[in-house]
Design an enzyme around this catalytic site. Sequence first.
Site, PDB file in Angstrom:
ATOM      1  N   MET A 211      11.208 -10.224  26.262  1.00  0.00           N
ATOM      2  CA  MET A 211      10.680 -11.164  27.123  1.00  0.00           C
ATOM      3  C   MET A 211       9.889 -12.375  26.590  1.00  0.00           C
ATOM      4  O   MET A 211       9.957 -13.604  27.006  1.00  0.00           O
ATOM      5  CB  MET A 211      10.161 -10.523  28.385  1.00  0.00           C
ATOM      6  CG  MET A 211       9.680 -11.534  29.666  1.00  0.00           C
ATOM      7  SD  MET A 211      11.019 -12.381  30.140  1.00  0.00           S
ATOM      8  CE  MET A 211      11.994 -11.132  31.295  1.00  0.00           C
ATOM      9  N   CYS A 212       8.729 -11.851  25.859  1.00  0.00           N
ATOM     10  CA  CYS A 212       8.057 -12.823  24.998  1.00  0.00           C
ATOM     11  C   CYS A 212       8.797 -14.118  24.310  1.00  0.00           C
ATOM     12  O   CYS A 212       8.411 -15.248  24.522  1.00  0.00           O
ATOM     13  CB  CYS A 212       7.173 -12.136  24.110  1.00  0.00           C
ATOM     14  SG  CYS A 212       7.715 -11.287  22.905  1.00  0.00           S
ATOM     15  N   THR A 213       9.983 -13.718  23.805  1.00  0.00           N
ATOM     16  CA  THR A 213      10.833 -14.662  23.211  1.00  0.00           C
ATOM     17  C   THR A 213      11.311 -15.617  24.245  1.00  0.00           C
ATOM     18  O   THR A 213      11.304 -16.892  23.862  1.00  0.00           O
ATOM     19  CB  THR A 213      11.804 -13.922  22.254  1.00  0.00           C
ATOM     20  OG1 THR A 213      11.371 -12.875  21.496  1.00  0.00           O
ATOM     21  CG2 THR A 213      12.734 -15.147  21.596  1.00  0.00           C
TER      22      THR A 213
END
Length: 438
Positions: A211-213
């Site tokens: 998700m952070c990507t």
Amino acid sequence: EVDAEMLVDGDAGSTSDWDDRWNHIKKFLERSGPFMHPDFEPSTESLQFMLETCKILVIGAGGLGCELLKNLALSGFRNIHVVDMDNIDVSNLNRQFLFRAKDVGRPKADVAADFINSRVPGCFCPSFYLYLEFHIIVCGLDSIVARRWMNGMLLSLLVYEDGVLDPSSIIPLIDGGTEGFKGNARVILPGMTACIDCTLELYPPQINFPMCTIASMPRLPEHCIEYVRILQWPKEMPFGDDMALDGDDPEHIQWVYQKSLERAAEFSITGVTYRLTQGVVKRIIPAVASTNAAIAAACATEVFKIASSAYLPLNNYMVFNDVDGLYTYTFEAERKENCSACSQVPSDLHFSPSSKLQEVLDYLTESTSLQMKSPAITTTMDGKNKTLYLQSVASIEQRTRPNLTKTLNELGLADGQELAVADVTTPQTVLFKLCFTS
Ligand SMILES: [Zn+2]
């Protein structure tokens, strides 16, 4: 569900066989050879059995199914049934060679049966059938859930007497699967060799991008599309509050595509196209026709070996991979002692009495060996059936939802309690035994 029966070549009376038509098959069945099954006696009977008696069910008339039907029909099987729930889409035509542009929209099973029958004249009639009628079942499916369901169906047909399996109740399952340049073919003798669920760990759950990507440092066009799909769509609800993103709706894909382009421009990422957008949203892995051909050939050969008993079948799992060079190997997948599908013993569920029912539900769906989809959990209390949680019927879901936040103790469940779990991955109810941990 659409299914179709085809009697390739017509019935015995009106056969269009020419002399020596099955010569190529006879070479395998009517004379001896170094690779024959040690107990096989060459004769004309095997061919007669294949031509006249052997009844085969092919599940799936897609990329693998078209190859399978063609191979089986040309190998001398004339009693082939095909089942497929899909209609033909224009995108199928590049590899599903039994279909033509004029067939788009028609049921795959009907068209596939018609095509095979037109080449090798015969008759075809839609039919209702019992799985019990078949000698062999061949799966050419792209869905793991459907494959598991079929596996469970064949396991449910097994007859045990005093715990001993009656071998005549076994219907062999030949399963083919492909994903891009990778594929596998396997022979399953339900109740005897590793079943689909025994090796469920081989089908890893879908890999998603972190998700952070997606949220803050996209590098690939896919990351941009995922950003729109996961974050932007639910926030903006471009087609109304309750409208879920539908990968088959061109307007939806167009919206995601435009937003993804904007996102990509922000990060100077190139490569977002309409086609890629649809591929990411629908989780499409490009189909490779040659992989289907290789796997279907292996599966059809196994059908031939089992039907004729002339050769030892694959034991029991063949892997094929030509992503980089060409690599293939065979191994013997082992039965799992506590397989929830074929072991005949209830699996243990280890939970503390203070665990919540939600944790049990999460385990059933997330455990790599179970991977259930929407499990319904029931149990027996004071001689009565009690539904602890059921998702598929809205009113029952609403009534049983509060149970999810209750502990097993609060629900009155005891150590050793049996839980019956129903799920789309199997036609049978799976029994579990609750084992309390301290
Ligand atoms: Zn199993």
